[in-house]
Design an enzyme around this catalytic site. Sequence first.
Site, PDB file in Angstrom:
ATOM      1  N   HIS A 159       0.688  -1.299   0.043  1.00 42.68           N
ATOM      2  CA  HIS A 159       0.063   0.125  -0.008  1.00 42.68           C
ATOM      3  C   HIS A 159       0.838   1.273   0.006  1.00 42.68           C
ATOM      4  O   HIS A 159       0.237   2.375  -0.018  1.00 42.68           O
ATOM      5  CB  HIS A 159      -1.058  -0.080   1.383  1.00 42.68           C
ATOM      6  CG  HIS A 159      -2.050  -1.125   1.228  1.00 42.68           C
ATOM      7  ND1 HIS A 159      -2.809  -1.202   2.150  1.00 42.68           N
ATOM      8  CD2 HIS A 159      -2.424  -1.713   0.236  1.00 42.68           C
ATOM      9  CE1 HIS A 159      -3.692  -2.177   2.047  1.00 42.68           C
ATOM     10  NE2 HIS A 159      -3.526  -2.323   0.696  1.00 42.68           N
ATOM     11  N   GLU A 168      -0.369  -2.591   7.682  1.00 41.54           N
ATOM     12  CA  GLU A 168      -1.222  -1.768   8.515  1.00 41.54           C
ATOM     13  C   GLU A 168      -0.923  -1.595   9.846  1.00 41.54           C
ATOM     14  O   GLU A 168      -0.815  -2.654  10.559  1.00 41.54           O
ATOM     15  CB  GLU A 168      -2.822  -2.232   8.195  1.00 41.54           C
ATOM     16  CG  GLU A 168      -3.016  -2.427   6.561  1.00 41.54           C
ATOM     17  CD  GLU A 168      -4.271  -2.752   6.502  1.00 41.54           C
ATOM     18  OE1 GLU A 168      -5.159  -2.857   7.376  1.00 41.54           O
ATOM     19  OE2 GLU A 168      -4.656  -3.131   5.355  1.00 41.54           O
ATOM     20  N   GLU A 294      -4.118  -9.471  12.243  1.00 38.75           N
ATOM     21  CA  GLU A 294      -4.664 -10.043  11.234  1.00 38.75           C
ATOM     22  C   GLU A 294      -3.947 -10.702  10.147  1.00 38.75           C
ATOM     23  O   GLU A 294      -2.706  -9.979  10.087  1.00 38.75           O
ATOM     24  CB  GLU A 294      -5.376  -8.674  10.437  1.00 38.75           C
ATOM     25  CG  GLU A 294      -6.304  -9.184   9.229  1.00 38.75           C
ATOM     26  CD  GLU A 294      -6.757  -7.998   8.671  1.00 38.75           C
ATOM     27  OE1 GLU A 294      -7.525  -7.129   9.470  1.00 38.75           O
ATOM     28  OE2 GLU A 294      -6.848  -8.042   7.270  1.00 38.75           O
ATOM     29  N   LYS A 344     -15.046  -8.660   4.094  1.00 34.98           N
ATOM     30  CA  LYS A 344     -14.874  -7.675   2.811  1.00 34.98           C
ATOM     31  C   LYS A 344     -16.031  -8.211   1.706  1.00 34.98           C
ATOM     32  O   LYS A 344     -15.785  -9.321   1.198  1.00 34.98           O
ATOM     33  CB  LYS A 344     -13.566  -8.032   2.132  1.00 34.98           C
ATOM     34  CG  LYS A 344     -12.399  -7.272   3.033  1.00 34.98           C
ATOM     35  CD  LYS A 344     -11.107  -7.654   2.511  1.00 34.98           C
ATOM     36  CE  LYS A 344      -9.975  -6.795   2.845  1.00 34.98           C
ATOM     37  NZ  LYS A 344      -8.642  -7.395   2.498  1.00 34.98           N
ATOM     38  N   SER A 371     -14.466  -4.680   6.844  1.00 36.43           N
ATOM     39  CA  SER A 371     -13.373  -3.861   6.340  1.00 36.43           C
ATOM     40  C   SER A 371     -13.499  -3.442   4.749  1.00 36.43           C
ATOM     41  O   SER A 371     -14.406  -3.900   4.085  1.00 36.43           O
ATOM     42  CB  SER A 371     -11.934  -4.936   6.011  1.00 36.43           C
ATOM     43  OG  SER A 371     -11.217  -4.322   5.186  1.00 36.43           O
ATOM     44  N   HIS A 372     -12.899  -2.203   4.615  1.00 33.67           N
ATOM     45  CA  HIS A 372     -12.907  -1.506   3.170  1.00 33.67           C
ATOM     46  C   HIS A 372     -12.013  -2.214   2.362  1.00 33.67           C
ATOM     47  O   HIS A 372     -11.283  -3.160   2.879  1.00 33.67           O
ATOM     48  CB  HIS A 372     -12.681  -0.048   3.377  1.00 33.67           C
ATOM     49  CG  HIS A 372     -11.124   0.070   3.882  1.00 33.67           C
ATOM     50  ND1 HIS A 372     -10.275   1.251   3.769  1.00 33.67           N
ATOM     51  CD2 HIS A 372     -10.432  -0.714   4.673  1.00 33.67           C
ATOM     52  CE1 HIS A 372      -9.294   0.825   4.486  1.00 33.67           C
ATOM     53  NE2 HIS A 372      -9.120  -0.227   4.968  1.00 33.67           N
ATOM     54  N   ARG A 373     -11.545  -1.792   1.090  1.00 32.95           N
ATOM     55  CA  ARG A 373     -10.445  -2.297   0.463  1.00 32.95           C
ATOM     56  C   ARG A 373      -9.486  -1.040   0.192  1.00 32.95           C
ATOM     57  O   ARG A 373      -9.995   0.105   0.421  1.00 32.95           O
ATOM     58  CB  ARG A 373     -10.929  -2.717  -0.952  1.00 32.95           C
ATOM     59  CG  ARG A 373     -11.771  -4.236  -1.093  1.00 32.95           C
ATOM     60  CD  ARG A 373     -11.251  -5.099  -0.108  1.00 32.95           C
ATOM     61  NE  ARG A 373     -10.046  -5.785  -0.495  1.00 32.95           N
ATOM     62  CZ  ARG A 373      -9.728  -7.114  -0.982  1.00 32.95           C
ATOM     63  NH1 ARG A 373     -10.832  -7.670  -1.085  1.00 32.95           N
ATOM     64  NH2 ARG A 373      -8.689  -7.516  -1.218  1.00 32.95           N
ATOM     65  N   SER A 374      -8.349  -1.426  -0.133  1.00 33.99           N
ATOM     66  CA  SER A 374      -7.302  -0.354  -0.418  1.00 33.99           C
ATOM     67  C   SER A 374      -7.528   0.564  -1.724  1.00 33.99           C
ATOM     68  O   SER A 374      -7.293   1.757  -1.692  1.00 33.99           O
ATOM     69  CB  SER A 374      -5.809  -0.966  -0.405  1.00 33.99           C
ATOM     70  OG  SER A 374      -5.746  -1.775  -1.540  1.00 33.99           O
TER      71      SER A 374
HETATM   72  P1  PGA Z   1      -6.344  -4.641   0.166  1.00 35.01           P
HETATM   73  O1  PGA Z   1      -5.977  -4.766   1.656  1.00 35.01           O
HETATM   74  O2  PGA Z   1      -7.538  -4.233   0.093  1.00 35.01           O
HETATM   75  O3  PGA Z   1      -5.337  -4.330  -0.508  1.00 35.01           O
HETATM   76  O4  PGA Z   1      -6.551  -6.484  -0.184  1.00 35.01           O
HETATM   77  C1  PGA Z   1      -6.676  -4.773   2.892  1.00 35.01           C
HETATM   78  C2  PGA Z   1      -6.146  -5.869   3.963  1.00 35.01           C
HETATM   79  O5  PGA Z   1      -5.484  -6.508   3.529  1.00 35.01           O
HETATM   80  O6  PGA Z   1      -6.909  -5.851   4.920  1.00 35.01           O
HETATM   81 ZN    ZN Z   2      -5.799  -7.741   5.801  1.00 35.56          ZN
END
Ligand code: PGA
Ligand code: ZN
Length: 438
Positions: A159, A168, A294, A344, A371-374
């Site tokens: 990222h 993260e 995670e 997700k 969760s969102h996405r990147s």
């Molecule tokens: P990604 O990352 O949306 O790039 O897959 C998010 C995560 O790993 O939680």
């Molecule tokens: Zn993840």
Amino acid sequence: LIQSVSAAERLDSRGKPTVQVTLTTEKGRFSSLVPSGASKGDYEAIELRDGDNSRYHGQGVTNAVKNVIDTLGPKLIAKKFCVGTQQREIDDFMCELDGSDDKSALGANAILGISMAVARAGAAAKGVPLYEHLAQVADRNSPYVLPVPFFNVLNGGVHSGNPMAFQEMMVAPVGATSMKEAVRWGSETYQSLKSIITSKFGKSAIGIGDEGGFAPPTSEPHEALDLLIAAIKDAGHEGKIKIGVDPASQEFYEEKSGTYNLGMKWDTAKSLSKEEMRTLYHKLLDKYPIVLLEDPFGQDDWEAWTAFNEECPVELVGDDLLATNIRRIEEAHEKKACNALLLKINQIGSITESIDAAKRAYELGWSVFVSHRSGETTDDFIADLTVALATGHLKSGSPCRGERVAKYNRLMDIEDELEARNIPNKFAGVGFRTAHQA
Ligand code: PGA
Ligand code: ZN
């Protein structure tokens, strides 16, 4: 009834194309925008990309758009589904039309876009807010829960361009008493972190990564965590803000040797065995107020997951490991590999299946982390979903960048609205893992 379904190619937060769906009913127009990940797992549903290198470096989504306009849309209209009561039937029907195991025929991006827009149309058909409609779709009638936001304030891995392998580092205001207070604390900590990074590394180090977090030239996890601790302290929230870590280790897992290469971003091998990784995590858990970990191991490194889960004192979340897929959730439960699901919506590709995955996780005694996405958009759908499912926590990046704060802003709106409507609700706080049980 659905009157029309259209779609178009639009941009996500990384400037890459994504699918926008617009659907009309007698109640109006309802739209959605589909997110997209960078550290994707192998078990995710397939987002259809054109692969035509003359456009968008092959990343175009015109085929997915076509599948909405020419196939899914007309067939849904012909079935005369009721959007207010038939979310499940609609999603099932789209999965059948696709016919594949992973939505690779019509595209998870096509199917999810419609599924989200249908939910919005369904809420409007009933004249209720989206969170209320989704709670009904999920058969939940316990009080609404505002989640603890996990703000990803330091970005590494795929990222950002800094040398940090861990993806993260999140701050979680578990000691706050409301959504609005949690957001304020997150923002204050983020601004403190900015000053600390400036004084330590200079102004050129305050650039940000894909999820709006800073990406200073740190490489070691403990250096990054020290920055977080200093920021929490500087903002005056010591003891009340905890930490979440997502190394997204699949990205630096080297399957052949079964090792984890923390040097992956500076082209020098710094490979750790699973045992060394376990020791590293234990050291971090001992030293820092970490409440969530995670994907500490690769998506098929079951042995490492199971061994670690046995001794892990904090929430252990499966992301790439589970891919929001019930079959993977059940396998992980059998193997005692983790104790929480990362949810997700685009990993599985429909709203009904996302809800089913969360409910299955609850039945197994797990917690659920939305969760969102990147690669995100300004679509704030997951805010309503989180409140409806009472998951107690969510991650949507740092408190910075429009597509990230869209979700946090929506959550504060929902909190205000629930108060104004006099509807029972609570902020999850320290009980974020079990908020759904109330
Ligand atoms: P990604 O990352 O949306 O790039 O897959 C998010 C995560 O790993 O939680
Ligand atoms: Zn993840």
